[in-house]
Design a protein around this motif. Sequence first.
Motif, PDB file in Angstrom:
ATOM      1  N   HIS A  75      62.622  10.314  57.117  1.00  0.00           N
ATOM      2  CA  HIS A  75      61.945   9.151  56.524  1.00  0.00           C
ATOM      3  C   HIS A  75      61.290   9.448  55.201  1.00  0.00           C
ATOM      4  O   HIS A  75      61.287   8.669  54.030  1.00  0.00           O
ATOM      5  N   THR A  98      69.589   8.989  64.133  1.00  0.00           N
ATOM      6  CA  THR A  98      69.181   7.792  64.575  1.00  0.00           C
ATOM      7  C   THR A  98      70.197   7.142  66.019  1.00  0.00           C
ATOM      8  O   THR A  98      69.788   7.249  67.108  1.00  0.00           O
ATOM      9  N   TYR A 148      57.728   6.965  69.248  1.00  0.00           N
ATOM     10  CA  TYR A 148      59.049   6.606  68.389  1.00  0.00           C
ATOM     11  C   TYR A 148      58.822   5.306  67.835  1.00  0.00           C
ATOM     12  O   TYR A 148      59.212   5.164  66.550  1.00  0.00           O
ATOM     13  N   GLU A 152      58.465   4.530  63.695  1.00  0.00           N
ATOM     14  CA  GLU A 152      59.381   3.469  63.050  1.00  0.00           C
ATOM     15  C   GLU A 152      58.789   2.091  62.235  1.00  0.00           C
ATOM     16  O   GLU A 152      58.757   1.843  61.364  1.00  0.00           O
ATOM     17  N   ARG A 156      58.578   1.474  58.368  1.00  0.00           N
ATOM     18  CA  ARG A 156      59.155   0.346  57.999  1.00  0.00           C
ATOM     19  C   ARG A 156      58.057  -0.476  57.021  1.00  0.00           C
ATOM     20  O   ARG A 156      58.336  -1.118  55.999  1.00  0.00           O
ATOM     21  N   ILE A 224      65.461  -0.007  61.067  1.00  0.00           N
ATOM     22  CA  ILE A 224      64.229   0.348  61.958  1.00  0.00           C
ATOM     23  C   ILE A 224      63.967  -0.986  62.705  1.00  0.00           C
ATOM     24  O   ILE A 224      63.625  -0.943  64.059  1.00  0.00           O
ATOM     25  N   THR A 227      66.216  -0.696  65.799  1.00  0.00           N
ATOM     26  CA  THR A 227      65.496   0.417  66.423  1.00  0.00           C
ATOM     27  C   THR A 227      64.449  -0.008  67.389  1.00  0.00           C
ATOM     28  O   THR A 227      64.210   0.130  68.487  1.00  0.00           O
TER      29      THR A 227
END
Length: 333
Positions: A75, A98, A148, A152, A156, A224, A227
């Motif tokens: 990222h 991912t 995690y 994310e 984001r 994202i 996820t």
Amino acid sequence: MTRDRLAAHRAQRQGQEAGAIEMQSVSQAPSSDRPYANGQPNDISTMSGFYAEVASIQDSISQFNANINTISDLHARSLNALSEQETAANTSQLSELTDSTRALSNELSTRIKALQTPVSGVNRNDAEIRKNRITLVHGKFVEALQKYQAVERQYRQRYRDRVERQFKIVKPDATPEEVSAVVNDTEGSANGIFLQAISSSNRYGESRRVYREVQERHQDIQRIELTLAELAQLFNDMATLIDQQKDKVDNIETRAGEVNTETKRGTEQVGVAVGHARSARRKRWICFWLTVVIILAAVGIGVGVYFSQHPSSSSSNSSSSSTTATPSATTTT
């Protein structure tokens, strides 16, 4: 000139880091074809199999954490990419990792749930051990999911900030409403705003490049969001699982307590039976000796009665012997 040197230095550094992260992502990719140490599911009905499965799950959780670290690095590199080729390479690696991390998280959830399978014949100590180990791996997995989720969410927001900066490059006088519409647009509904800004910009080439990057960032944000939704579902599953675990472990402990109670009761009954057997054996011996004593007493009484009833016979025999002896003595004289 200073900016050119700085850009060249950053490009060189990013290129060096790319190879390292690529090797790291390959080495840390989960081995989906070998989810177990020996290639076969562990038999958790035995304590040795249960221990082996818990150890294997802990190794997979460590792999999951390593994947999260690599995703975070990818990222960061995606945000700092200096070329479209580098961006495309990062996006490909990130998407692949991912997907594999998603498969690993689902596998871990399934295996942790399988640890809850009721096992017959488990005593209280083993049930307590199982409960503690399941709680341990459950807690580690939830902690990894939270990590995690934090990664994310962080990226984001950083992707959204990047989209906002890029849009303001194209349209410096953009209103907050326009910025919000572009930043939060993941369905393409705000493309008209962006295209209008591009058409009115005097830097068309740079504006088109910014537009492509914004589209890529929207795709990153969509991944994202997906996820995060999956992580939220896993959190719900794990919360439900811990409640089910409590009920199942309570049932196991109840059954184990009943077995222990029945065992103690059976032991007590065996002790009572042994006492009865000893008492019966003692009584048999007493009866035997009483019988012997009675027989001896009867014999003694019988003998006594017999001799008490025949004393004259003995006296007559003695008198006859004396009379016979006297004539014999006279004749001799």
